[in-house]
Design an enzyme around this catalytic site. Structure first.
Site, PDB file in Angstrom:
ATOM      1  N   SER A  17     -30.644 -23.637  38.530  1.00  0.00           N
ATOM      2  CA  SER A  17     -29.600 -24.688  38.349  1.00  0.00           C
ATOM      3  C   SER A  17     -29.284 -25.789  39.416  1.00  0.00           C
ATOM      4  O   SER A  17     -29.189 -26.784  39.039  1.00  0.00           O
ATOM      5  CB  SER A  17     -28.357 -24.224  37.661  1.00  0.00           C
ATOM      6  OG  SER A  17     -28.660 -23.556  36.367  1.00  0.00           O
ATOM      7  N   LYS A  66     -20.992 -14.842  30.426  1.00  0.00           N
ATOM      8  CA  LYS A  66     -20.703 -16.002  29.413  1.00  0.00           C
ATOM      9  C   LYS A  66     -19.793 -15.267  28.209  1.00  0.00           C
ATOM     10  O   LYS A  66     -18.814 -16.363  27.666  1.00  0.00           O
ATOM     11  CB  LYS A  66     -22.007 -16.069  28.790  1.00  0.00           C
ATOM     12  CG  LYS A  66     -23.065 -16.772  29.403  1.00  0.00           C
ATOM     13  CD  LYS A  66     -24.386 -17.128  28.579  1.00  0.00           C
ATOM     14  CE  LYS A  66     -25.509 -17.501  29.449  1.00  0.00           C
ATOM     15  NZ  LYS A  66     -26.621 -18.144  28.912  1.00  0.00           N
ATOM     16  N   GLY A 127     -34.257  -9.958  18.711  1.00  0.00           N
ATOM     17  CA  GLY A 127     -33.190  -9.629  19.574  1.00  0.00           C
ATOM     18  C   GLY A 127     -32.015  -9.940  18.692  1.00  0.00           C
ATOM     19  O   GLY A 127     -31.970 -10.751  17.942  1.00  0.00           O
ATOM     20  N   GLY A 130     -26.565 -11.252  22.991  1.00  0.00           N
ATOM     21  CA  GLY A 130     -25.827 -12.645  23.381  1.00  0.00           C
ATOM     22  C   GLY A 130     -26.857 -13.756  23.370  1.00  0.00           C
ATOM     23  O   GLY A 130     -26.657 -14.813  23.016  1.00  0.00           O
ATOM     24  N   MET A 215     -37.937 -16.832  25.482  1.00  0.00           N
ATOM     25  CA  MET A 215     -36.768 -17.403  26.221  1.00  0.00           C
ATOM     26  C   MET A 215     -36.331 -17.136  27.680  1.00  0.00           C
ATOM     27  O   MET A 215     -35.928 -17.997  28.506  1.00  0.00           O
ATOM     28  CB  MET A 215     -35.500 -16.965  25.330  1.00  0.00           C
ATOM     29  CG  MET A 215     -35.120 -17.956  23.964  1.00  0.00           C
ATOM     30  SD  MET A 215     -33.977 -17.280  23.028  1.00  0.00           S
ATOM     31  CE  MET A 215     -32.617 -17.303  24.057  1.00  0.00           C
TER      32      MET A 215
END
Ligand code: ATR
Length: 275
Positions: A17, A66, A127, A130, A215
């Protein structure tokens, strides 16, 4: 005056990031810094409050914080409310404003970078943790023909179906029940590859012109991507584009300007291949 941002996680050393936001800032002429903050597993709130007290303007939140960030927020965007987890916090006069940009990141990558429309398509989301919950609403908003959520623990997939059934045609099953079905888009939102596990899937899962999307990202294709390539997926893609796109949405929330993602994705891809 430089505005300060950070990403908080545990672990955090691997986070791309800071590189992504530095590139966005340079591209759009924004005077900002962006650092990594490691929080102890029981210390997210302390690290968050300290960064805020020092004048920080906002943070990204990553694994495993998160959900706790969602609980601590003063204001949640509708998509953050649905996801029950947030990855983007802004410190404003209203308090901590929270959003979840993961679903938008995935859909923007599929639509914008990959030119893949989900309208009228059969989507399989693997899945029900989260990661899956964070993207389900955004997938349904694209008006697919159907969204099937498959999970090892089928009860968790059924909970997601209950939560999202008002948004479109969505159903739950386990992996064995996928036998005989095929999909236009298969998205791996499990953490199986992190544990070097493979999930047993039927070999007929991929329809003609189908897209397999993991992902996760790594320098090498995941076991899921290798399986998909072997059994007929036309395209196999990892989550690097989603990473850049979710960051771009966060950046535009903070700075009010949407950066160009393609050159940043290209840069990260080159770095990843050299790693
Ligand atoms: P995250 O926030 O990353 O989604 P999570 O909430 O722990 O993490 O969920 C992990 C997901 O990966 C779950 O869907 C989990 O399946 P279960 O709900 O049955 O546990 C899935 N997962 C992890 N390891 C797996 C494996 N070896 N085989 C199949 N599914 C797996």
């Amino acid at each position: 005056m430089t505005d300060h941002y950070a990403v908080i996680g545990n672990p955090i050393a691997h986070s791309r990031s800071p590189v992504i936001h530095a590139a966005f800032a340079a591209q759009t002429g924004q005077d900002m810094s962006y650092t990594r903050l490691l929080a102890p597993l029981d210390g997210f709130e302390t690290v968050l409050n300290q960064f805020r007290a020092e004048g920080g303007r906002g943070v990204n939140v990553t694994v495993p914080f998160k959900e706790i960030a969602w609980q601590l927020a003063d204001h949640l965007s509708p998509r953050a409310w649905q996801a029950q987890a947030v990855n983007t916090l802004s410190f404003t006069e209203r308090g901590i404003e929270a959003d979840n940009t993961d679903g938008a990141g995935l859909v923007n990558d599929l639509r914008g970078n990959l030119g893949f429309s989900l309208v009228g398509k059969r989507i399989l989301l693997m899945g029900a943790g989260g990661a899956a919950r964070g993207v389900a609403a955004a997938l349904l908003a694209e008006s697919p023909l159907q969204l099937v959520i498959a999970n090892r623990t089928v009860a968790r997939a059924e909970l997601l179906v209950q939560q999202f059934s008002a948004l479109g045609q969505v159903s739950a099953c386990d992996y064995a029940a996928l036998s005989g079905q095929s999909f236009d888009c298969v998205i791996n939102a499990t953490s199986a590859s992190l544990h070097h596990d493979t999930i047993e899937l039927p070999q007929t899962l991929f329809s003609a012109n189908s897209l397999a999307y993991d992902m996760m990202y790594a320098s090498k294709p995941s076991a899921f991507m290798t399986f998909a390539a072997q059994y007929g997926a036309t395209r196999c893609v990892d989550g690097l584009g989603m990473l850049v796109e979710q960051a771009a949405v966060a950046f535009s929330i903070w700075r009010g300007i949407t950066p160009e993602t393609k050159p940043v994705l290209q840069m990260l891809r080159t770095q990843l291949q050299a790693a």
